[in-house]
Design a protein around this motif. Structure first.
Motif, PDB file in Angstrom:
ATOM      1  N   ARG A   1       0.826  -1.209   0.000  1.00  0.00           N
ATOM      2  CA  ARG A   1       0.000   0.000   0.000  1.00  0.00           C
ATOM      3  C   ARG A   1       0.861   1.260   0.000  1.00  0.00           C
ATOM      4  O   ARG A   1       0.644   2.174  -0.810  1.00  0.00           O
ATOM      5  N   ARG A   2       1.848   1.303   0.874  1.00  0.00           N
ATOM      6  CA  ARG A   2       2.674   2.509   0.994  1.00  0.00           C
ATOM      7  C   ARG A   2       3.497   2.774  -0.265  1.00  0.00           C
ATOM      8  O   ARG A   2       3.758   3.923  -0.609  1.00  0.00           O
TER       9      ARG A   2
ATOM     10  N   TYR B   1      -4.256  -1.666  -5.003  1.00  0.00           N
ATOM     11  CA  TYR B   1      -5.434  -0.882  -4.650  1.00  0.00           C
ATOM     12  C   TYR B   1      -6.074  -1.434  -3.376  1.00  0.00           C
ATOM     13  O   TYR B   1      -6.188  -2.665  -3.208  1.00  0.00           O
ATOM     14  N   PHE B   2      -6.514  -0.517  -2.499  1.00  0.00           N
ATOM     15  CA  PHE B   2      -7.121  -0.903  -1.229  1.00  0.00           C
ATOM     16  C   PHE B   2      -8.414  -0.132  -0.991  1.00  0.00           C
ATOM     17  O   PHE B   2      -8.587   0.988  -1.482  1.00  0.00           O
ATOM     18  N   SER B   3      -9.297  -0.750  -0.236  1.00  0.00           N
ATOM     19  CA  SER B   3     -10.487  -0.041   0.237  1.00  0.00           C
ATOM     20  C   SER B   3     -10.265   0.296   1.705  1.00  0.00           C
ATOM     21  O   SER B   3      -9.610  -0.459   2.440  1.00  0.00           O
ATOM     22  N   TYR B   4     -10.801   1.427   2.130  1.00  0.00           N
ATOM     23  CA  TYR B   4     -10.577   1.937   3.486  1.00  0.00           C
ATOM     24  C   TYR B   4     -11.888   1.975   4.257  1.00  0.00           C
ATOM     25  O   TYR B   4     -12.951   2.229   3.690  1.00  0.00           O
ATOM     26  N   ARG B   5     -11.797   1.708   5.554  1.00  0.00           N
ATOM     27  CA  ARG B   5     -12.967   1.770   6.429  1.00  0.00           C
ATOM     28  C   ARG B   5     -12.561   2.374   7.766  1.00  0.00           C
ATOM     29  O   ARG B   5     -11.427   2.209   8.222  1.00  0.00           O
TER      30      ARG B   5
ATOM     31  N   ASP C   1     -10.298  11.421  15.598  1.00  0.00           N
ATOM     32  CA  ASP C   1     -10.391  12.828  15.209  1.00  0.00           C
ATOM     33  C   ASP C   1     -10.172  12.932  13.699  1.00  0.00           C
ATOM     34  O   ASP C   1      -9.120  12.564  13.178  1.00  0.00           O
ATOM     35  N   ALA C   2     -11.169  13.468  12.986  1.00  0.00           N
ATOM     36  CA  ALA C   2     -11.091  13.526  11.524  1.00  0.00           C
ATOM     37  C   ALA C   2     -10.173  14.627  11.021  1.00  0.00           C
ATOM     38  O   ALA C   2      -9.978  14.771   9.824  1.00  0.00           O
ATOM     39  N   SER C   3      -9.603  15.421  11.950  1.00  0.00           N
ATOM     40  CA  SER C   3      -8.741  16.517  11.519  1.00  0.00           C
ATOM     41  C   SER C   3      -7.350  16.045  11.123  1.00  0.00           C
ATOM     42  O   SER C   3      -6.620  16.759  10.452  1.00  0.00           O
ATOM     43  N   VAL C   4      -6.952  14.867  11.541  1.00  0.00           N
ATOM     44  CA  VAL C   4      -5.631  14.363  11.187  1.00  0.00           C
ATOM     45  C   VAL C   4      -5.695  13.692   9.819  1.00  0.00           C
ATOM     46  O   VAL C   4      -6.760  13.322   9.339  1.00  0.00           O
ATOM     47  N   ASP C   5      -4.537  13.523   9.183  1.00  0.00           N
ATOM     48  CA  ASP C   5      -4.535  12.980   7.831  1.00  0.00           C
ATOM     49  C   ASP C   5      -4.732  11.471   7.838  1.00  0.00           C
ATOM     50  O   ASP C   5      -4.595  10.797   8.864  1.00  0.00           O
TER      51      ASP C   5
ATOM     52  N   GLU D   1      -3.008   8.937   6.571  1.00  0.00           N
ATOM     53  CA  GLU D   1      -1.888   8.072   6.910  1.00  0.00           C
ATOM     54  C   GLU D   1      -1.672   8.000   8.424  1.00  0.00           C
ATOM     55  O   GLU D   1      -1.332   6.943   8.960  1.00  0.00           O
ATOM     56  N   THR D   2      -1.870   9.125   9.086  1.00  0.00           N
ATOM     57  CA  THR D   2      -1.730   9.123  10.548  1.00  0.00           C
ATOM     58  C   THR D   2      -2.783   8.219  11.181  1.00  0.00           C
ATOM     59  O   THR D   2      -2.495   7.461  12.111  1.00  0.00           O
ATOM     60  N   MET D   3      -3.997   8.296  10.659  1.00  0.00           N
ATOM     61  CA  MET D   3      -5.070   7.447  11.191  1.00  0.00           C
ATOM     62  C   MET D   3      -4.826   5.973  10.879  1.00  0.00           C
ATOM     63  O   MET D   3      -5.131   5.101  11.688  1.00  0.00           O
ATOM     64  N   VAL D   4      -4.255   5.683   9.703  1.00  0.00           N
ATOM     65  CA  VAL D   4      -3.912   4.297   9.368  1.00  0.00           C
ATOM     66  C   VAL D   4      -2.845   3.778  10.322  1.00  0.00           C
ATOM     67  O   VAL D   4      -2.941   2.671  10.871  1.00  0.00           O
ATOM     68  N   ALA D   5      -1.818   4.596  10.563  1.00  0.00           N
ATOM     69  CA  ALA D   5      -0.733   4.197  11.461  1.00  0.00           C
ATOM     70  C   ALA D   5      -1.250   3.949  12.870  1.00  0.00           C
ATOM     71  O   ALA D   5      -0.755   3.068  13.583  1.00  0.00           O
ATOM     72  N   ALA D   6      -2.266   4.732  13.285  1.00  0.00           N
ATOM     73  CA  ALA D   6      -2.830   4.582  14.632  1.00  0.00           C
ATOM     74  C   ALA D   6      -3.824   3.431  14.714  1.00  0.00           C
ATOM     75  O   ALA D   6      -4.265   3.076  15.825  1.00  0.00           O
ATOM     76  N   GLY D   7      -4.177   2.862  13.587  1.00  0.00           N
ATOM     77  CA  GLY D   7      -5.158   1.779  13.589  1.00  0.00           C
ATOM     78  C   GLY D   7      -6.588   2.269  13.589  1.00  0.00           C
ATOM     79  O   GLY D   7      -7.528   1.469  13.677  1.00  0.00           O
TER      80      GLY D   7
END
Length: 465
Positions: free
Chosen positions: A354-355, A360-364, A374-378, A380-386
């Motif tokens: 992916r990186r 191709y990936f689907s996101y949830r 928090d939707a204010s972060v990008d 990739e940050t949210m992916v890294a945080a799980g």
């Protein structure tokens, strides 16, 4: 006066797929054995791999695996291809991708008719790989003209089938009764017929030009030549086929076995030698044989981006430059080793794929304890945080080299010819009467839409919080 209740195209497709599977099972008993083996392997694979089960369940694709089939047919004229497109449209199936097989010594070019929407794929992902014969690639001008005249006279769809297609187009669908009649009539186009439409001498000439020429031109309809179930572990199926009385081809087509499957892997059992009656001028018949129909199994992995596909093609070419697989399996071990060595350069980790922008990936959205981040972060940050999860998008399409490999393994090395590679998508689309959907654009659109939906959900949850 009540409005007509149309049967959905998804339901028509599911019913047609089931009817074709039953027909092919009756015609080719080994196909039934194959279905039982695949069901056994899939059940064991899911029991042993909870992460795979969870991923399939999360993307809504778990239930479709056991129902998944793809078929393959070969048509002979532009008119046949154009009518086939209209028939499949009634079932909610549309042309995706252009495949040139001339580069691999097979005188056809092709597309895949399949559903494209997410809900349609979940209900029934039936596909038909459809090839148009390239008579222009046959050197013998006299034989080419003979084939053209034969194909120009035949009609592969019944008048009733054509009438029902026209009714569906005019009315916007078919009711249950008409849909049932449509399935019955169209199924006859895919049915095996033991009587050839040419005499044995002419069949032999077509056969000597190329076996696919004989298969397409010598019969009155383009019988289905294989029907393919989807397995979750093709290597296990390959090992177990002999135990079920089925002889597999020597080499699995496509990439090597991986923890993170990519694109498509396929294997098959050898084509059947079937009795055929050839008509003589005096009205009698001469008994001979024809070899075309076979059984196939596939394992589907992630759809690759253009960057990922370029890497895949380069590594496959490296392996095949080192060892080109022989259809008799004489160098199977050497080819597998070359393939595995070459593909060590392709990452075998979902996050790295992916990186690096290879798949191709689907996101949830949603973290483990159900709280929304928090939707204010990008992203990739949210992916890294799980907080945002991703799942591979299944590759729904085909690979020309693999398709040619399956053809040649069943036709034999001696059946191949050295054709000049001549891809002609524009000519194919003119015959088809429509443009084909670009698979890369389609997968990119699915990924982009999933990201937008994910972020919108996070934003809504944030505002509610």
């Amino acid at each position: 006066m009540t409005a007509t209740q149309f049967m959905s195209s998804d339901d028509i497709r599911a019913a047609f797929s089931a009817a074709m599977s039953a027909m092919y099972r009756a015609e080719v008993p080994a196909y039934g054995a194959l279905l039982s083996l695949v069901a056994e392997v899939n059940a064991r694979t899911l029991a042993q791999n909870p992460a795979l089960r969870a991923s399939l369940a999360a993307t809504g694709t778990l239930d479709r695996v056991s129902e998944e089939r793809h078929g393959a047919i070969r048509v002979g004229t532009d008119a046949e291809l154009a009518m086939m497109r209209r028939v499949f449209a009634v079932m909610g199936m549309f042309p995706v991708g252009y495949y040139d097989l001339s580069e691999a010594g097979v005188p056809v070019h092709s597309t895949a008719f399949r559903p494209v929407g997410d809900s349609a794929l979940r209900q029934n992902p039936f596909r038909v790989f459809t090839s148009l014969l390239r008579l222009d690639l046959i050197e013998d001008e006299e034989l080419r003209e003979e084939a053209r005249k034969i194909l120009a006279k035949r009609r592969i769809f019944s008048d009733a089938a054509v009438s029902l297609v026209e009714k569906a187009e005019a009315d916007g669908g078919l009711d249950a009764g008409d849909a049932t009649r449509f399935i019955t009539e169209v199924l006859n186009t895919f049915r095996w017929h033991k009587q050839a439409s040419v005499d044995r001498e002419l069949y032999g000439r077509f056969h000597n030009a190329h076996r696919l020429v004989a298969d397409v031109v010598s019969f009155k309809v383009p019988h289905i030549n294989h029907l393919t179930p989807r397995t979750l572990d093709i290597d296990a199926v390959q090992r177990l086929m002999l135990d079920h009385g089925i002889t597999p081809k020597a080499v699995i087509e496509g990439p090597p076995a991986r923890d993170c499957p990519i694109l498509l892997r396929q294997t098959s059992f050898k084509a059947l030698e079937e009795s055929v009656s050839f008509p003589n001028a005096d009205g009698s018949f001469e008994v001979g044989s024809h070899t075309a129909r076979f059984g196939e199994i596939e394992q589907r992995g992630i759809a690759l981006t253009p960057k990922g596909r370029a890497l895949y093609d380069r590594l496959l070419n490296e392996a095949r430059a080192h060892v080109r697989p022989a259809s008799d399996g004489s160098n199977a071990d050497e080819y597998r080793a070359a393939l595995e060595a070459a593909f060590r350069a392709f990452p075998d980790n979902w996050d790295e794929i992916r990186r690096r922008g290879l798949g191709y990936f689907s996101y949830r959205a949603g973290d483990a304890d159900g709280r929304m981040p928090d939707a204010s972060v990008d992203l990739e940050t949210m992916v890294a945080a799980g907080s945002v999860r991703f799942d591979p998008i299944v590759y729904e399409d085909f690979l020309p080299v693999s398709a040619a490999g399956i053809f040649q393994s069943n036709l034999g090395d001696g059946a191949g010819q050295e054709f000049v590679a001549s891809p002609n998508q524009k000519r194919f689309e003119q015959a088809l009467g429509a443009t084909v959907l670009n698979e890369f654009d389609h997968y990119a659109g699915i990924e982009k839409a999933s990201i937008a939906q994910c972020l919108a959900r996070l934003e809504t949850a944030g505002s509610l919080g």
